[in-house]
Write a protein that holds these residues in place. Sequence first.
Motif, PDB file in Angstrom:
ATOM      1  N   LEU A  56       0.832  -1.205   0.000  1.00 28.71           N
ATOM      2  CA  LEU A  56       0.000   0.000   0.000  1.00 28.71           C
ATOM      3  C   LEU A  56       0.866   1.254   0.000  1.00 28.71           C
ATOM      4  N   VAL A  57       1.957   1.212   0.752  1.00 27.61           N
ATOM      5  CA  VAL A  57       2.890   2.347   0.781  1.00 27.61           C
ATOM      6  C   VAL A  57       3.515   2.558  -0.601  1.00 27.61           C
ATOM      7  N   GLY A  58       3.899   1.444  -1.254  1.00 30.87           N
ATOM      8  CA  GLY A  58       4.460   1.525  -2.599  1.00 30.87           C
ATOM      9  C   GLY A  58       3.460   2.097  -3.588  1.00 30.87           C
ATOM     10  N   CYS A  59       2.197   1.731  -3.417  1.00 33.70           N
ATOM     11  CA  CYS A  59       1.140   2.267  -4.280  1.00 33.70           C
ATOM     12  C   CYS A  59       0.982   3.768  -4.070  1.00 33.70           C
ATOM     13  N   PHE A  60       1.041   4.206  -2.809  1.00 33.44           N
ATOM     14  CA  PHE A  60       0.949   5.633  -2.511  1.00 33.44           C
ATOM     15  C   PHE A  60       2.137   6.401  -3.094  1.00 33.44           C
ATOM     16  N   ILE A  61       3.322   5.797  -3.035  1.00 32.27           N
ATOM     17  CA  ILE A  61       4.512   6.445  -3.596  1.00 32.27           C
ATOM     18  C   ILE A  61       4.376   6.608  -5.101  1.00 32.27           C
ATOM     19  N   GLN A  62       3.872   5.560  -5.757  1.00 31.93           N
ATOM     20  CA  GLN A  62       3.707   5.638  -7.212  1.00 31.93           C
ATOM     21  C   GLN A  62       2.704   6.703  -7.606  1.00 31.93           C
ATOM     22  N   VAL A  63       1.545   6.726  -6.940  1.00 34.03           N
ATOM     23  CA  VAL A  63       0.532   7.724  -7.287  1.00 34.03           C
ATOM     24  C   VAL A  63       1.007   9.131  -6.909  1.00 34.03           C
ATOM     25  N   SER A  64       1.874   9.245  -5.898  1.00 33.13           N
ATOM     26  CA  SER A  64       2.418  10.553  -5.511  1.00 33.13           C
ATOM     27  C   SER A  64       3.279  11.139  -6.626  1.00 33.13           C
ATOM     28  N   PHE A  65       4.208  10.333  -7.147  1.00 33.32           N
ATOM     29  CA  PHE A  65       5.070  10.823  -8.234  1.00 33.32           C
ATOM     30  C   PHE A  65       4.271  11.085  -9.502  1.00 33.32           C
ATOM     31  N   PHE A  66       3.242  10.269  -9.726  1.00 38.94           N
ATOM     32  CA  PHE A  66       2.391  10.483 -10.901  1.00 38.94           C
ATOM     33  C   PHE A  66       1.658  11.813 -10.796  1.00 38.94           C
ATOM     34  N   LEU A  67       1.027  12.061  -9.653  1.00 44.31           N
ATOM     35  CA  LEU A  67       0.299  13.314  -9.456  1.00 44.31           C
ATOM     36  C   LEU A  67       1.236  14.516  -9.506  1.00 44.31           C
ATOM     37  N   LEU A  68       2.427  14.378  -8.918  1.00 41.54           N
ATOM     38  CA  LEU A  68       3.399  15.474  -8.909  1.00 41.54           C
ATOM     39  C   LEU A  68       3.828  15.839 -10.324  1.00 41.54           C
ATOM     40  N   SER A  69       4.170  14.833 -11.121  1.00 36.73           N
ATOM     41  CA  SER A  69       4.662  15.095 -12.472  1.00 36.73           C
ATOM     42  C   SER A  69       3.559  15.618 -13.395  1.00 36.73           C
ATOM     43  N   GLU A  70       2.351  15.030 -13.320  1.00 35.77           N
ATOM     44  CA  GLU A  70       1.267  15.473 -14.190  1.00 35.77           C
ATOM     45  C   GLU A  70       0.760  16.855 -13.798  1.00 35.77           C
ATOM     46  N   SER A  71       0.683  17.131 -12.494  1.00 37.37           N
ATOM     47  CA  SER A  71       0.265  18.465 -12.046  1.00 37.37           C
ATOM     48  C   SER A  71       1.264  19.523 -12.502  1.00 37.37           C
ATOM     49  N   SER A  72       2.550  19.222 -12.348  1.00 39.86           N
ATOM     50  CA  SER A  72       3.594  20.157 -12.776  1.00 39.86           C
ATOM     51  C   SER A  72       3.541  20.392 -14.279  1.00 39.86           C
ATOM     52  N   GLU A  73       3.275  19.323 -15.039  1.00 39.26           N
ATOM     53  CA  GLU A  73       3.240  19.455 -16.496  1.00 39.26           C
ATOM     54  C   GLU A  73       2.091  20.346 -16.943  1.00 39.26           C
TER      55      GLU A  73
END
Length: 279
Positions: free
Chosen positions: A64-81
Amino acid sequence: MIILYCGAISGNLLIMVLYLVSKTLQSPMYFFIAQLSLCDILVTTDIVPILLHTIMYGESTMTLVGCFIQVSFFLLSESSECLLLSVMSYDRYVAICNPLRYLSIMTHNFCVTSVSIIWLVAFIVTLINIISIYNLHFCGPHVIDHFYCDYEPILQLSCSDTSIIQKMNLILGFFNATGPFIIIVMSYVYIVITVLKIPSNTGKYKAFSTCSSHLIVVSMLYGTLMIVYMFPTKGQSLILSKILSLMYTVLTPLLNPIIYTLRNKDIKEAFLKLKFNNL
């Protein structure tokens, strides 16, 4: 898929290296393009390795922690883009509509401050989303029918009431995606009005050509994001949702450097100089 992954990483790394080593690319537009390449590297590195494992073995196991880490980087990169694309549209607006004031407006301090604010806002938005889903209660089965941990599939696993979180996500989505899109549209409305006033066809073509790469990237990213996230999930085919997700997690990071290099004379020249200097 491995070829696409290597192509996306190498292409975006090349753009970042060219910006750092080439004196001819030291301008606001290429500074933002280099930041866009960083976003593409983040999202590709975050998604594709797990995707490759899923393709090879049929499924992937993640904590679950790994899933949260993955969605965190996804949201960070897409929001920044999304935010970066809006600033890039403003850059094109100033260059075409106020060319005499371009250097005084798009200063180095303005560019660095803008990018710093973009990453800060993206981080805050990501943090709010992660904290909200971290406090949910999850019950079995803990299976996501997707090739990565996306925000909506995680909410569907929860036994808690997610209505408040979904409303909050709509507000954040408007601020982080719809807001920048409105800025992009307004910028290009003014750009089109200004370009149409140019008397010569050659001048009109040159003006539009400086925006063409940015428009293609905006169309690819926002086209797929709107279909996946703004239309009701229940009305979508799961296969269609996965295919569209592949567009902005794999194909768009691969195509962005191709679009900017094939249609950009300065980047081509910087690449050739770098190549000949290393011979």
